[in-house]
Motif scaffolding. Structure first.
Motif, PDB file in Angstrom:
ATOM      1  N   PHE A 199       0.847  -1.189   0.000  1.00 22.51           N
ATOM      2  CA  PHE A 199       0.000   0.000   0.000  1.00 22.51           C
ATOM      3  C   PHE A 199       0.882   1.238   0.000  1.00 22.51           C
ATOM      4  O   PHE A 199       2.011   1.220   0.506  1.00 22.51           O
ATOM      5  CB  PHE A 199      -0.966   0.019   1.190  1.00 22.51           C
ATOM      6  CG  PHE A 199      -0.337   0.396   2.514  1.00 22.51           C
ATOM      7  CD1 PHE A 199      -0.521   1.668   3.054  1.00 22.51           C
ATOM      8  CD2 PHE A 199       0.406  -0.526   3.243  1.00 22.51           C
ATOM      9  CE1 PHE A 199       0.037   2.007   4.277  1.00 22.51           C
ATOM     10  CE2 PHE A 199       0.964  -0.187   4.470  1.00 22.51           C
ATOM     11  CZ  PHE A 199       0.779   1.088   4.992  1.00 22.51           C
ATOM     12  N   SER A 200       0.371   2.292  -0.584  1.00 24.74           N
ATOM     13  CA  SER A 200       1.067   3.574  -0.573  1.00 24.74           C
ATOM     14  C   SER A 200       0.178   4.606   0.097  1.00 24.74           C
ATOM     15  O   SER A 200      -1.041   4.446   0.180  1.00 24.74           O
ATOM     16  CB  SER A 200       1.418   4.030  -1.990  1.00 24.74           C
ATOM     17  OG  SER A 200       0.237   4.331  -2.718  1.00 24.74           O
ATOM     18  N   PHE A 201       0.809   5.660   0.569  1.00 21.53           N
ATOM     19  CA  PHE A 201       0.071   6.778   1.150  1.00 21.53           C
ATOM     20  C   PHE A 201       0.834   8.038   0.798  1.00 21.53           C
ATOM     21  O   PHE A 201       1.942   8.263   1.295  1.00 21.53           O
ATOM     22  CB  PHE A 201      -0.053   6.617   2.667  1.00 21.53           C
ATOM     23  CG  PHE A 201      -0.671   7.821   3.335  1.00 21.53           C
ATOM     24  CD1 PHE A 201      -1.998   8.135   3.109  1.00 21.53           C
ATOM     25  CD2 PHE A 201       0.080   8.627   4.153  1.00 21.53           C
ATOM     26  CE1 PHE A 201      -2.565   9.254   3.695  1.00 21.53           C
ATOM     27  CE2 PHE A 201      -0.482   9.746   4.755  1.00 21.53           C
ATOM     28  CZ  PHE A 201      -1.806  10.064   4.523  1.00 21.53           C
ATOM     29  N   GLY A 202       0.277   8.832  -0.102  1.00 20.82           N
ATOM     30  CA  GLY A 202       1.015  10.008  -0.532  1.00 20.82           C
ATOM     31  C   GLY A 202       0.160  11.006  -1.287  1.00 20.82           C
ATOM     32  O   GLY A 202      -1.024  10.759  -1.552  1.00 20.82           O
ATOM     33  N   MET A 221      -3.857  10.073  -1.092  1.00 23.55           N
ATOM     34  CA  MET A 221      -4.504   8.811  -1.440  1.00 23.55           C
ATOM     35  C   MET A 221      -3.829   7.651  -0.712  1.00 23.55           C
ATOM     36  O   MET A 221      -2.600   7.627  -0.567  1.00 23.55           O
ATOM     37  CB  MET A 221      -4.406   8.554  -2.943  1.00 23.55           C
ATOM     38  CG  MET A 221      -5.249   9.490  -3.782  1.00 23.55           C
ATOM     39  SD  MET A 221      -6.898   8.825  -4.094  1.00 23.55           S
ATOM     40  CE  MET A 221      -6.503   7.586  -5.343  1.00 23.55           C
ATOM     41  N   ILE A 222      -4.638   6.709  -0.268  1.00 24.71           N
ATOM     42  CA  ILE A 222      -4.159   5.422   0.219  1.00 24.71           C
ATOM     43  C   ILE A 222      -4.449   4.419  -0.886  1.00 24.71           C
ATOM     44  O   ILE A 222      -5.609   4.249  -1.288  1.00 24.71           O
ATOM     45  CB  ILE A 222      -4.854   5.015   1.524  1.00 24.71           C
ATOM     46  CG1 ILE A 222      -4.465   5.970   2.660  1.00 24.71           C
ATOM     47  CG2 ILE A 222      -4.496   3.589   1.910  1.00 24.71           C
ATOM     48  CD1 ILE A 222      -5.449   7.053   2.922  1.00 24.71           C
ATOM     49  N   GLU A 223      -3.409   3.779  -1.432  1.00 22.25           N
ATOM     50  CA  GLU A 223      -3.579   2.912  -2.597  1.00 22.25           C
ATOM     51  C   GLU A 223      -2.977   1.523  -2.353  1.00 22.25           C
ATOM     52  O   GLU A 223      -1.789   1.313  -2.545  1.00 22.25           O
ATOM     53  CB  GLU A 223      -2.934   3.564  -3.819  1.00 22.25           C
ATOM     54  CG  GLU A 223      -3.601   4.879  -4.221  1.00 22.25           C
ATOM     55  CD  GLU A 223      -3.061   5.439  -5.516  1.00 22.25           C
ATOM     56  OE1 GLU A 223      -3.663   5.177  -6.567  1.00 22.25           O
ATOM     57  OE2 GLU A 223      -2.012   6.127  -5.465  1.00 22.25           O
ATOM     58  N   LEU A 400      -8.235   5.073  -1.906  1.00 27.54           N
ATOM     59  CA  LEU A 400      -9.148   5.809  -1.037  1.00 27.54           C
ATOM     60  C   LEU A 400      -8.670   7.245  -0.918  1.00 27.54           C
ATOM     61  O   LEU A 400      -7.498   7.495  -0.595  1.00 27.54           O
ATOM     62  CB  LEU A 400      -9.230   5.164   0.342  1.00 27.54           C
ATOM     63  CG  LEU A 400     -10.090   5.906   1.378  1.00 27.54           C
ATOM     64  CD1 LEU A 400     -10.946   4.934   2.192  1.00 27.54           C
ATOM     65  CD2 LEU A 400      -9.210   6.730   2.351  1.00 27.54           C
ATOM     66  N   GLY A 401      -9.571   8.202  -1.190  1.00 27.80           N
ATOM     67  CA  GLY A 401      -9.252   9.612  -1.035  1.00 27.80           C
ATOM     68  C   GLY A 401      -9.369  10.016   0.430  1.00 27.80           C
ATOM     69  O   GLY A 401     -10.451   9.951   1.016  1.00 27.80           O
TER      70      GLY A 401
END
Length: 430
Positions: A199-202, A221-223, A400-401
């Protein structure tokens, strides 16, 4: 002993010193009430003239809004306070006097508050929203770490666009064209092939000229991306994740939700599984409820999403959108080529889409065909095609926004309040 406001429950009946700012004050004859904040919380300091003497009492009464100070006193329980504690003040030391603080307790216009966003963040309401945002971020890391995901950081500067270049910010990368990322998804697919579940968060950027209450130019965004996960597997992760962050906020941000006047009964219902409706059924529902003009193949706007969401107490998945509406990388339904294995998760109470996700195309030939159909540069996507050339597997992911999710959970109307320094169509200051 120097402590923060958030720590006072451990020091009942003890003398402590708190460094903070004066949010507000009032006095009643020989008693002054100081509303103090220190970033960790708010507490009332009670200054009794008879106890502290003339000099300290006069100093307390003269402190101006947002002056910084050290306050020393005895921590006491106070059942009348939402916080549950107050400070019986013994001494006050002014660190810096604030003069003519612009945001007074009176009402101010939105543009004025946005111009003074660097100060507006100090208000009790904005403090509550930022604390809820922080809790969602904390719970996000906790959820994905517990589920065996690996945190990965995709690049912000990219040479290609996952969803086309029309809504991207272009820049020069030395002698090449580059874009500010609108999604880290393509890179997350690559790392999922290396690490399994990631997952990424940026930050992400959309050059969309929209002024609605749901849109920001820069947002977070959390992707997550998951190898060997098909469409249905992904939906389960999504609903479990959203349920987790909502319940975490309910558990850890009670005071902030109260400050915002949030109806927590609605949030208490948010537990997986979530209802699901296909695009076709959603279209039928809209036709039956006054939206006769929308046709198959049209995208849903805010009024359509709101009408659908109002039929459910929980977030609702809208699945199987027409292929023509979605990006090139989405896996078509094997039983119906004109729709794709995707879903948008629509939040209740009119907050709109908070998640978009899909199963990704894992067949090399089909992905190559889609790239050509969308008139994208094959050279720019050679590395992405490689993922289908060397050990391709079914995989799925979603984004997720954060700001829309914060708006929904905290109950604020506009996403501009859910990020410390919002970037809007006509706003780059402060």
């Amino acid at each position: 002993m120097k402590i923060t406001i958030s720590q006072v429950s451990k020091y009942v009946d003890q003398e402590v010193t708190i460094g903070g700012w004066l949010a507000n004050k009032r006095s009643s004859g020989k008693i002054a009430f100081l509303q103090l904040r220190d970033g960790s919380g708010y507490i009332q300091g009670v200054v009794v003239k008879e106890d502290v003497g003339e000099e300290i009492f006069a100093r307390a009464k003269s402190i101006t809004q947002e002056s910084s100070l050290y306050v020393t006193g005895i921590v006491q329980t106070d059942e009348r306070s939402p916080f549950g504690y107050e400070l019986q003040v013994k001494s006050v030391e002014v660190i810096h006097e604030s003069v003519d603080y612009p945001i007074t307790p009176k009402s101010h216009g939105t543009e004025f508050l946005m111009d003074n966003r660097h100060l507006w963040l100090r208000s009790k309401r904005q403090h509550a929203v930022m604390k809820i945002r922080n809790e969602i971020i904390r719970a996000t890391y906790e959820f994905f770490n517990n589920e065996g995901f690996v945190k990965v950081d995709p690049p912000i500067l990219t040479g290609s666009a996952p969803e086309g270049t029309s809504e991207l910010f272009a820049t020069k990368y030395f002698d090449e064209d580059a874009f500010l990322s609108q999604s880290g998804q393509l890179y997350m697919e690559a790392t999922a092939m290396a690490l399994g579940k990631v997952f990424s968060f940026g930050p992400t950027f959309r050059a969309e000229k929209s002024k609605t209450r749901r849109h920001l130019i820069e947002f977070w965004m959390i992707e997550p991306e998951m190898a060997f996960y098909q469409h249905e597997d992904s939906l389960k992760v999504q609903e479990e994740y959203v349920s987790y962050i909502v319940q975490s906020v309910l558990q850890n941000c009670k005071l902030e939700l109260t400050t915002l006047g949030r109806d927590v009964e609605k949030l208490e219902q948010i537990k997986a599984p979530f209802p699901r409706i296909t695009y076709d059924d959603a279209l039928k529902f809209l036709h039956e409820n006054g939206f006769e003009d929308i046709q198959w193949g049209d995208d849903f706007g805010a009024p359509h999403e709101t009408a659908i969401a109002e039929s459910y107490a929980l977030p609702v998945f809208i699945t199987h959108y027409p292929t023509s509406l979605k990006p090139f990388y989405m896996q078509p339904d094997p039983e119906r080529d004109e729709v794709v294995l995707c879903a948008d998760l629509i939040a209740p109470e009119g907050y709109g889409e908070i998640i978009g996700g899909s199963e990704r195309i894992h067949d090399f030939d089909l992905l190559e065909q889609r790239i050509e159909e969308h008139k994208l540069s094959k050279d720019a996507y050679n590395w992405y095609l490689d993922l289908r050339k060397y050990g391709s597997v079914p995989h799925s992911g979603f984004g997720l926004g954060l700001e829309r999710t914060v708006a929904w959970i905290s109950g604020v109307e506009h996403v501009r309040e859910t990020i410390p320094f919002p970037r809007l169509l006509n706003r780059l200051y402060p």
